[in-house]
Design a protein around this motif. Structure first.
Motif, short mmCIF file in Angstrom:
data_model
loop_
_atom_site.label_atom_id
_atom_site.label_comp_id
_atom_site.label_asym_id
_atom_site.label_seq_id
_atom_site.Cartn_x
_atom_site.Cartn_y
_atom_site.Cartn_z
N ALA A 188 0.80 -1.22 0.00
CA ALA A 188 0.00 0.00 0.00
C ALA A 188 0.83 1.27 0.00
CB ALA A 188 -0.94 0.02 1.20
N THR A 189 2.10 1.18 0.39
CA THR A 189 2.92 2.38 0.55
C THR A 189 4.03 2.43 -0.50
OG1 THR A 189 4.32 1.19 2.13
CG2 THR A 189 2.48 2.48 3.04
N VAL A 190 4.62 3.61 -0.66
CA VAL A 190 5.79 3.73 -1.53
C VAL A 190 6.98 3.13 -0.79
CG1 VAL A 190 7.34 5.34 -2.71
CG2 VAL A 190 4.87 5.80 -2.63
N SER A 191 7.72 2.26 -1.46
CA SER A 191 8.83 1.58 -0.80
C SER A 191 9.99 2.54 -0.57
CB SER A 191 9.32 0.40 -1.65
OG SER A 191 10.15 0.86 -2.70
N HIS A 249 7.83 -16.49 -4.50
CA HIS A 249 8.41 -15.40 -3.70
C HIS A 249 7.31 -14.42 -3.32
CE1 HIS A 249 12.77 -16.19 -4.64
NE2 HIS A 249 12.22 -16.82 -5.67
N SER A 250 7.56 -13.68 -2.24
CA SER A 250 6.64 -12.61 -1.84
C SER A 250 7.21 -11.27 -2.25
CB SER A 250 6.40 -12.66 -0.32
OG SER A 250 5.64 -13.78 0.03
N PHE A 251 6.30 -10.33 -2.53
CA PHE A 251 6.67 -8.99 -3.00
C PHE A 251 5.99 -7.96 -2.11
CE2 PHE A 251 7.22 -11.89 -6.42
CZ PHE A 251 8.29 -11.41 -7.17
N SER A 252 6.74 -6.95 -1.69
CA SER A 252 6.21 -5.99 -0.73
C SER A 252 6.83 -4.62 -0.96
CB SER A 252 6.50 -6.45 0.69
OG SER A 252 5.94 -5.56 1.65
N THR A 253 6.17 -3.59 -0.42
CA THR A 253 6.73 -2.24 -0.42
C THR A 253 6.92 -1.70 0.99
OG1 THR A 253 4.57 -1.15 -0.52
CG2 THR A 253 5.62 -1.68 -2.63
N VAL A 254 6.42 -2.39 2.01
CA VAL A 254 6.43 -1.83 3.36
C VAL A 254 7.86 -1.67 3.88
CG1 VAL A 254 6.20 -4.08 4.54
CG2 VAL A 254 5.37 -1.99 5.65
N ASP A 255 8.15 -0.52 4.45
CA ASP A 255 9.44 -0.26 5.07
C ASP A 255 9.37 -0.72 6.52
OD1 ASP A 255 11.75 0.76 6.25
OD2 ASP A 255 11.76 2.55 4.98
#
Length: 307
Positions: A188-191, A249-255
């Motif tokens: 949901a966020t910008v990485s 694999h999993s893909f995410s943007t969360v810091d």
């Protein structure tokens, strides 16, 4: 002659971009899943069932086929109750499959007064919205790969749903044809890497990220997991398929260093950057559209553990 070329250009442009998913669509889907009416989508609740039905309806809108049987809803047992995963498939030119997944459950609500619902907008209505967005994108296409869409339940309770669907004997033949599974988790966020960028867990275990970046469209960039010490590759739903030796694999943007909304009451639509999420969906769509059984054959290396 000039008019002829102009007409061709307009037709070509329409074909190329006709599947683009709008921000309004992304807002509508994510807002529905993260609404107060869903009460945090905890597995075993009527609201969790409602979320499964909502996802199934989106699959129906996009004319997906059933993965098995006569329903998108695939039941499994959880604490003596029936819970549901959701699965749909789009036939492509090849029987080889690109699978897209995300878990739709969250942690429910509390008894306290005031804001007491864990809406789970980022975790993981965002991932489900990206997955549904891809089914929107490919709705009117004839992709090189077949496309399999899976919404997992019970991730918050020990990845119950992904384990159930990975071990479902009715899906064994389809699982054997999966060339790669892309599991979306908190997007949901910008990485930390900037707009239209995402990181992949377990990048050190396969060449999947390299192949994606080679074929990346509209500036999409896949980065290695910056939190390698947290072993995220083995802590999300993708691992249920890794154990079957499927590229997953999993893909995410969360810091993970700065996020303050993980499993908190403020994980609502206010944390969502809808412009970036919309860009990611369309960039992934265009990237996946470039993949063929000839240019995309990802492989694990000898560093991965299948246990």
């Amino acid at each position: 002659m000039k008019n002829h070329y102009l007409l061709f250009a307009l037709v070509f442009s329409t074909v190329l971009y006709s599947q683009e998913v709008s921000k309004d669509r992304i807002f509508t889907v994510l807002s529905a899943l993260a609404s107060d009416d869903m009460k945090g989508r905890e597995i075993g609740t009527p609201q969790n069932d409602s979320a499964a039905a909502y996802i199934a309806q989106r699959f129906k809108e996009n004319n997906l086929g059933y993965c098995t049987g006569d329903s998108y809803l695939i039941p499994f047992e959880y604490k003596g109750k029936v819970a549901y995963n959701v699965c749909g498939i789009q036939k492509g030119k090849s029987d080889q499959i690109l699978a897209y997944s995300a878990h739709f459950d969250h942690i429910g609500s509390t008894e306290k007064s005031g804001d007491n619902i864990y809406n789970g907008a980022d975790d993981n209505a965002s991932g489900v919205t990206l997955m549904i967005g891809l089914s929107d994108y490919f709705k009117t296409t004839d992709p090189a790969f077949s496309m399999m869409y899976m919404a997992f339940n019970g991730e918050e309770k020990g990845m119950k749903g992904s384990k159930a669907i990975a071990e479902n004997p009715l899906l064994t033949e389809k699982h054997a044809k999966i060339s790669a599974l892309f599991n979306f988790e908190m997007v949901a966020t910008v990485s930390q890497f900037g707009p239209n960028a995402i990181y992949m867990t377990g990048a050190e275990f396969s060449d999947l990220d390299e192949l994606l970046n080679t074929n990346a469209a509209t500036g999409l960039k896949v980065h290695p997991d910056p939190y390698i010490g947290q072993q995220l590759f083995y802590r999300s739903d993708n691992v249920s398929f890794v154990k079957k030796k499927i590229i997953a694999h999993s893909f995410s943007t969360v810091d993970m260093n700065v996020a303050k909304h993980y499993h908190q009451l403020n994980d609502d639509i206010n944390v969502v950057n809808f412009d970036n999420l919309t860009a990611l969906i369309n960039s992934f769509g265009r990237t996946f559209q470039k993949l063929t059984t000839e240019n995309f054959t990802p492989k694990y290396n000898d560093k991965v553990s299948f246990k």
